[in-house]
Design a protein around this motif. Structure first.
Motif, short mmCIF file in Angstrom:
data_model
loop_
_atom_site.label_atom_id
_atom_site.label_comp_id
_atom_site.label_asym_id
_atom_site.label_seq_id
_atom_site.Cartn_x
_atom_site.Cartn_y
_atom_site.Cartn_z
N PRO A 200 26.93 -5.24 39.62
CA PRO A 200 28.02 -4.89 40.51
C PRO A 200 28.02 -4.42 41.91
N ILE B 47 25.47 -0.29 35.66
CA ILE B 47 25.34 -1.29 34.69
C ILE B 47 24.15 -0.64 33.69
N LEU C 62 29.46 -7.95 30.28
CA LEU C 62 30.14 -7.64 31.18
C LEU C 62 29.68 -8.45 32.43
N LEU D 198 31.07 -9.69 36.21
CA LEU D 198 31.31 -8.41 36.52
C LEU D 198 31.16 -8.25 37.91
N SER E 285 32.47 -5.29 40.07
CA SER E 285 32.39 -3.91 40.29
C SER E 285 32.82 -3.14 39.05
N ALA E 286 32.22 -1.78 39.20
CA ALA E 286 32.68 -0.73 38.19
C ALA E 286 32.75 0.49 38.58
N ARG F 122 37.22 4.21 32.98
CA ARG F 122 36.15 3.23 33.77
C ARG F 122 37.01 1.94 34.07
N TYR G 20 36.69 -1.95 35.29
CA TYR G 20 35.71 -3.15 35.43
C TYR G 20 36.46 -3.93 36.12
N LEU H 164 36.30 -7.80 36.71
CA LEU H 164 35.52 -8.93 36.34
C LEU H 164 36.07 -10.57 37.02
#
Length: 246
Positions: A20, A46, A57, A62, A64-65, A80, A82, A84
Motif C-alpha cells: 500500500p 500490511i 487484499l 490494495l 492504500s490502507a 480501517r 482499504y 482496492l
C-alpha cells in the motif's frame, strides 16, 4: 453481465501486488456524532494484518490502507479503510472477509454488521469496523458511507451472485473470486476442501467465479459458478475441469 456460465458441484460431505502506498487521508473527522480520537489516525501496515487477509487484499490490488478510532457516548470503535483496485476487486475482498451479519440493516448494498465487527463496501473502498455492540450503531455507518462515497469509484459491482440457485442456499455463504489463490480460499470457506493448485478454471481467459454452500437432501454441497466471456471459452475449459474433478 457475461451470461456464458459453467455450473459445477465440487464436493458433497456428510452434515456432521505492490505494498500500500501512502495516500491522502479519507476518513472524516466525525460522522453521526462519532468524533475522531486525537492521534489515532495512521496508515495500516500490511505486515500487521493476518497473513491470509494480507494476501487476499494484495490479490485485490490494495492501493492504500488507513485507520482511525472514533468515540461517542463513551464507546470507541476502530475503523480501517482499504482502497482496492476497483469495485470488482472490492466485492471479492468483501465477500471473503465479511462477518456473519446479525441485523438486516445495510448501510450500503453490500454490507454486513456483526456483533463486534462490520464490513461495508463503498465502490472500491472497503470499510472494516471493530467495536462492541455494533448493531446498536448500524444507522450511524450510513453517514460514514455518505462521507466516503464521493471519493469512491462508481463502477458497477459484479452480479454473478444473482445467478446462484435459490433452493438450498445457505445465507451469506457466497464468495467471489478473480484469481486461483482467492478461488482456493473461497472453495475452502464454503466447505469444498482443498483442490488442485494452479489456474485450472482459466482466469487467464478473464473468468469470474462464485462459490456458495448449499444443503441438498441433508448433505452439504459446495457449488461453483463460473462465467466466461464467450461460450467457446467455457466449452474449452470443460475438459480441463473434468480432469480436476475426476
Amino acid at each position: 453481465m457475461r451470461l456464458w456460465v459453467l455450473l459445477t458441484a465440487l464436493i458433497v460431505v456428510p452434515l456432521g501486488m505492490a505494498r500500500p502506498a501512502v495516500a491522502q487521508a479519507l476518513l472524516p473527522a466525525n460522522f453521526a456524532g462519532w468524533q475522531a480520537v486525537a492521534g489515532s489516525a495512521g496508515t495500516v501496515s500490511i505486515g500487521n494484518l493476518p497473513a491470509g487477509d494480507a494476501s487476499l487484499l494484495e490479490a485485490c490490488h490494495l492501493q492504500s490502507a488507513q485507520q482511525q478510532s472514533y468515540q461517542k457516548d463513551g464507546q470507541t470503535i476502530s475503523i480501517r479503510l482499504y482502497r482496492l483496485g476497483d469495485p470488482t476487486y472490492g466485492y471479492s475482498a468483501y465477500s471473503l472477509l465479511r462477518p456473519q451479519p446479525v441485523i438486516a440493516l445495510r448501510p450500503s448494498p453490500h454490507s454486513a454488521i456483526g456483533r463486534d465487527r462490520a464490513m461495508i463496501l463503498v465502490g472500491n473502498f472497503l470499510i472494516e469496523a471493530d467495536g462492541q455492540n455494533l448493531p446498536a450503531y448500524a444507522h450511524d455507518f450510513s453517514a460514514l458511507v455518505a462521507a466516503l462515497r464521493p471519493h469512491a469509484s462508481s463502477e458497477a459491482y459484479p452480479t454473478l451472485w444473482q445467478y446462484l440457485p435459490a433452493k438450498g442456499y445457505v445465507q451469506h455463504s457466497d464468495r467471489y473470486a478473480l484469481d486461483p489463490q482467492t478461488l482456493a480460499r473461497a472453495i475452502a470457506e464454503t466447505g469444498g476442501g482443498t483442490w488442485a493448485p494452479g489456474d485450472w478454471l482459466g482466469f487467464d481467459d478473464e473468468v469470474e467465479a462464485e462459490t456458495a454452500r448449499y444443503v441438498v437432501d441433508g448433505r452439504k454441497v459446495t457449488l461453483l459458478l463460473a462465467s466466461y466471456p464467450t461460450p467457446q471459452l467455457a466449452a474449452a475449459h470443460v475438459e480441463e475441469m473434468a480432469r480436476v474433478f475426476s
